[in-house]
Design a protein around this motif. Sequence first.
Motif, mmCIF file in Angstrom:
data_model
loop_
_atom_site.group_PDB
_atom_site.id
_atom_site.type_symbol
_atom_site.label_atom_id
_atom_site.label_comp_id
_atom_site.label_asym_id
_atom_site.label_seq_id
_atom_site.Cartn_x
_atom_site.Cartn_y
_atom_site.Cartn_z
ATOM 1 N N TYR A 1 -26.060 19.542 9.027
ATOM 2 C CA TYR A 1 -25.881 18.098 8.840
ATOM 3 C C TYR A 1 -25.236 17.471 10.078
ATOM 4 O O TYR A 1 -25.760 16.492 10.631
ATOM 5 N N ALA A 2 -24.114 18.091 10.534
ATOM 6 C CA ALA A 2 -23.321 17.459 11.602
ATOM 7 C C ALA A 2 -23.945 17.622 12.984
ATOM 8 O O ALA A 2 -23.891 16.708 13.806
ATOM 9 N N LYS B 1 -27.403 14.525 11.945
ATOM 10 C CA LYS B 1 -26.670 13.340 12.411
ATOM 11 C C LYS B 1 -26.957 13.057 13.890
ATOM 12 O O LYS B 1 -27.013 11.908 14.319
ATOM 13 N N GLN B 2 -27.127 14.129 14.668
ATOM 14 C CA GLN B 2 -27.412 13.943 16.098
ATOM 15 C C GLN B 2 -28.817 13.365 16.307
ATOM 16 O O GLN B 2 -29.033 12.534 17.190
ATOM 17 N N ALA C 1 -28.692 9.757 15.429
ATOM 18 C CA ALA C 1 -27.987 8.970 16.456
ATOM 19 C C ALA C 1 -28.852 8.768 17.699
ATOM 20 O O ALA C 1 -28.643 7.835 18.475
ATOM 21 N N ILE D 1 -14.261 17.410 11.961
ATOM 22 C CA ILE D 1 -15.373 16.451 11.965
ATOM 23 C C ILE D 1 -16.464 16.914 10.994
ATOM 24 O O ILE D 1 -16.954 16.139 10.173
ATOM 25 N N GLU D 2 -16.826 18.199 11.101
ATOM 26 C CA GLU D 2 -17.959 18.698 10.320
ATOM 27 C C GLU D 2 -17.658 18.826 8.829
ATOM 28 O O GLU D 2 -18.524 18.558 8.002
ATOM 29 N N GLY E 1 -17.686 15.114 7.415
ATOM 30 C CA GLY E 1 -19.022 15.218 6.821
ATOM 31 C C GLY E 1 -19.005 15.282 5.303
ATOM 32 O O GLY E 1 -19.765 14.590 4.639
ATOM 33 N N PRO F 1 -20.904 13.683 21.810
ATOM 34 C CA PRO F 1 -22.004 13.509 20.847
ATOM 35 C C PRO F 1 -21.515 13.086 19.463
ATOM 36 O O PRO F 1 -22.179 12.308 18.779
ATOM 37 N N TYR F 2 -20.356 13.603 19.043
ATOM 38 C CA TYR F 2 -19.814 13.240 17.728
ATOM 39 C C TYR F 2 -19.343 11.789 17.717
ATOM 40 O O TYR F 2 -19.434 11.096 16.712
ATOM 41 N N ALA G 1 -20.629 9.401 19.723
ATOM 42 C CA ALA G 1 -21.818 8.548 19.805
ATOM 43 C C ALA G 1 -22.524 8.430 18.460
ATOM 44 O O ALA G 1 -23.101 7.389 18.145
ATOM 45 N N SER G 2 -22.461 9.506 17.669
ATOM 46 C CA SER G 2 -23.160 9.471 16.372
ATOM 47 C C SER G 2 -22.299 8.874 15.270
ATOM 48 O O SER G 2 -22.742 8.787 14.120
ATOM 49 N N GLN H 1 -19.670 10.171 13.945
ATOM 50 C CA GLN H 1 -18.998 11.160 13.101
ATOM 51 C C GLN H 1 -17.505 11.229 13.416
ATOM 52 O O GLN H 1 -16.705 11.644 12.592
#
Lengths: 203, 269
Positions: free
Chosen positions: A109-110, A114-115, A118, B180-181, B185, B205-206, B208-209, B211
């Motif tokens: 998922y993460a 999600k990537q 995004a 984060i995950e 999540g 990346p986290y 930007a998305s 998260q």
Amino acid sequence: MDIGLIIAGVLTLAIYTFLYKDNPIYKAAESLLIGLSIGYALVIYWQTTLVDRLLTPLFARGELLMIIPLVLGLLMFTRFSNRLSWLSRIPIALMIGAGAGVAIPAMLYARTLKQISASVMPLMDGGGFNVEALVVIVGLLSTLAYFYFSREHKGAMGITAKIGTYFLMIFFGATFGYTVMSRMSTFIGRIDFLLTDFLRILA
Amino acid sequence: MNRLKTRWIIFGGLFLIVTLSYLTNIRFKSVASPEIQKSYDYLDSLPEGSVIMVSFDHEASSLPEIQPLALVVLRHAFKNNLKIIGVSLFAEGTAIGYRLLSQTAREYDKTYGVDYVFLGFKPQQISAILGMGESIAHVFPEDYLGTPTDEIPIMMNIVNYDQIEMVISIADGALAVHWIEYVGGQYHQNIMTALTAAMITTYDPYLASGQLYSVIGGLKGAAEYENLLGQPGGGNRGMLAQTSAHVYVIVLIVIGNILYFRGRKNGKA
């Protein structure tokens, strides 16, 4: 002066003697750091894992279910016997199975779903053409092309892969720059400590 | 010039530049980047009495960079009368976390157990993180000082992440990824990180998305946050030294390249 500050200051200087050359003072400080780190971690793990989670519940509170993790833990040590080592596969299988079961859905998922979501951005937004979206698309596709090895990197594929290497270089450059910044910060922090707390040159 | 001599000049020069930067009284005014402003605004917007969880997920060796980051977060929280639950998922961060939390609490006259608590270290980060989603007291039956968690006033109304406004991981590695995950999540909790500069690109990346809510990165991030807080500290003190050191490194790179190309031209390289 606080004895802790004196020890910290002397050990910091001892570590920096390495800049002159490898020497016994540096080696002593390095060994002390490694020994202390391992010793500290061992004590913490002993207390928080074995004592708090196993020995106290089992022997002080009589929670008999704790025999299961105790036996599983002991089975790990059968690795040392050629005859019994197969028994260690039971706790290892349990750990891998449980670990994968917990980690795979969360990571999928993460790190993937999600990537991907995004990365999908509209090229045209309310304010006009979205340059950021274009850079993301070009960067994503060209970098993926670089890592696609089932087709020879020639022609259009070669050009795309080449563009991908530039995006990779930008990433590596940024990461290296940040790493240099981080190491400098560590050095600056120690100089701050030496001048302020240890030598008390600065107020 | 032999190798040892070159090494002495390079490191000696760096030592001199950093030391002189500290001895001069020039201070840089760092303007807050949008990321730092976002972190600051969020903590500033929380009503008094809100509870945040701060996790000290770092080694002792990164303390020179981590300390200014941790202090700005803790100072801001205590200044706004937020309540802090401290934990550590990295053994070496345990004693450091307790020391920083206690030190900052003394500055703001905060009471242990009422305004803040330190629950200590738990091994097996993922199971600890997931366990706290069900019950924090179950994962940490006692705090760092050995007091039963359910007898600590600050913990009376705290069951799991539902009663916590944000988790802030102060990290020098990839451990904040677990927050984060799993917490972000699965429990939809806001996650903020205070990171060493070396780790910033890992978390981009986290960020930007979406998260990851925000990042306070490196000594520069700490300096910018200190300015917003109006309390210059270790971050601001180090800014001139860091800028000078970076200029020094750039000059060395340029000199190195000139020498290399000159040598190549003369057929030495």
